[in-house]
Scaffold this active site. Structure first.
Site, mmCIF file in Angstrom:
data_model
loop_
_atom_site.group_PDB
_atom_site.id
_atom_site.type_symbol
_atom_site.label_atom_id
_atom_site.label_comp_id
_atom_site.label_asym_id
_atom_site.label_seq_id
_atom_site.Cartn_x
_atom_site.Cartn_y
_atom_site.Cartn_z
ATOM 1 N N LYS A 60 -71.153 84.998 76.066
ATOM 2 C CA LYS A 60 -72.454 85.315 75.470
ATOM 3 C C LYS A 60 -73.126 84.059 74.912
ATOM 4 C CE LYS A 60 -70.849 89.992 74.626
ATOM 5 N NZ LYS A 60 -70.119 90.887 73.732
ATOM 6 N N GLN A 104 -68.460 91.249 67.383
ATOM 7 C CA GLN A 104 -67.624 91.519 68.548
ATOM 8 C C GLN A 104 -66.614 92.623 68.244
ATOM 9 O OE1 GLN A 104 -67.884 90.243 71.695
ATOM 10 N NE2 GLN A 104 -66.285 91.701 72.242
ATOM 11 N N ASP A 127 -77.464 94.436 69.305
ATOM 12 C CA ASP A 127 -76.428 95.066 70.122
ATOM 13 C C ASP A 127 -76.505 96.594 70.049
ATOM 14 O OD1 ASP A 127 -74.324 94.787 71.925
ATOM 15 O OD2 ASP A 127 -72.784 94.837 70.371
#
Length: 287
Positions: A60, A104, A127
């Site tokens: 990413k 994450q 996200d």
């Protein structure tokens, strides 16, 4: 000797589409920098050093660089407490130099992951993991979608997959994949069935599906004999050995369209993350 089914389905090529989307995102990031003097910034938060998570975060960060997005990495020890993680995420939420935050997953069994997600300011939840984002997505309100389901929808649209009136079966009910995927499909007038580990006669549901979204986390769990001819198959799973939740060869012999693993859903997830990071930066810096 039994003949081995040969793949006949066309591919839903996430790699090519993600490349196009990222190029447009890079143009938007460059325009933002010209107008404001500031580049979009994505903060990535990693708890511990799980090899797969480290790899995902690095991917990413590399993708950010290609799109003209600055990245800030926050590495935290595996033994950090929920309170410590919440404090770290809250600090990023309050930092005006950070425009998007990615925590994450997973973060460790001893941590209240939901509490950590909720520390992300909705305007920086690029996200799409907070309850505010899920609610906005479910009601069709402004906000950020969960990246993998959002990427799936972009892929289906690019290949002109008709959703209205079609029966979609989502295998999996995680809060950042299965559940939001079903809500996005429902918003497009699909009839949605959620299946999971306690679903009775899963195969019977699969055989009725016009669209299958596999997000169960078990390698090659769904096979061609479980599917009806002409089905569209989206494999959102990724397991050891570069295999998805669908047995590709047997499913491709029945499907009309299918995502490869790798090269299908994964690249689209990252592309949507980058796009939403730049969108968040525009909202914070210009709106």
């Amino acid at each position: 000797m039994t003949a081995v089914p040969q793949p006949t389905a066309a591919l839903l090529d996430g790699t090519a589409l993600a490349r196009e989307l990222t190029a447009r995102t890079a143009e938007s990031a460059a325009e933002l920098r010209r107008r404001t003097g500031t580049a979009p910034c994505l903060a990535t938060v990693l708890v511990g050093a799980d090899p797969a998570s480290v790899t995902y975060v690095r991917m990413k960060q590399n993708s950010c660089a290609k799109a003209g997005i600055e990245s800030r990495h926050v590495a935290l020890p595996a033994e950090i407490s929920t309170a410590g993680l919440v404090d770290a995420v809250t600090a990023l939420s309050e930092d005006p130099a950070v425009h998007g935050i990615l925590l994450q997953h997973p973060v460790g069994a001893h941590i209240d992951e939901r509490a950590a997600f909720e520390a992300i300011a909705p305007g920086k939840d690029v996200d799409g993991v907070t309850t505010a984002s899920f609610a906005a997505m479910s009601f069709g309100l402004p906000g950020f979608v969960s990246c993998t389901p959002g990427g799936i929808m972009r892929l289906l649209d690019a290949y002109d997959v008709e959703l209205s009136g079609r029966h979609a079966v989502v295998v999996g009910r995680s809060p950042i994949l299965g559940k939001p995927a079903g809500m996005l499909l429902l918003a497009r007038d699909a009839t949605v069935t959620y299946c999971h580990s306690r679903t009775a006669d899963l195969r019977a549901h699969l055989r009725e599906a016009d669209l299958v979204v596999a997000a169960v986390g078990r390698p090659r769990f769904i096979r061609g004999e479980d599917l009806k001819p002409g089905v569209v198959v989206v494999d959102a799973g990724y397991n050891e050995g570069n295999v998805g939740d669908v047995d590709f060869d047997s499913a491709a012999a029945r499907a009309s369209l299918i995502t490869p693993v790798p090269g299908g859903v994964g690249p689209m997830t990252i592309a949507v993350l980058l796009e939403q990071t730049v969108e968040a930066a525009w909202r914070q810096l210009v709106s």
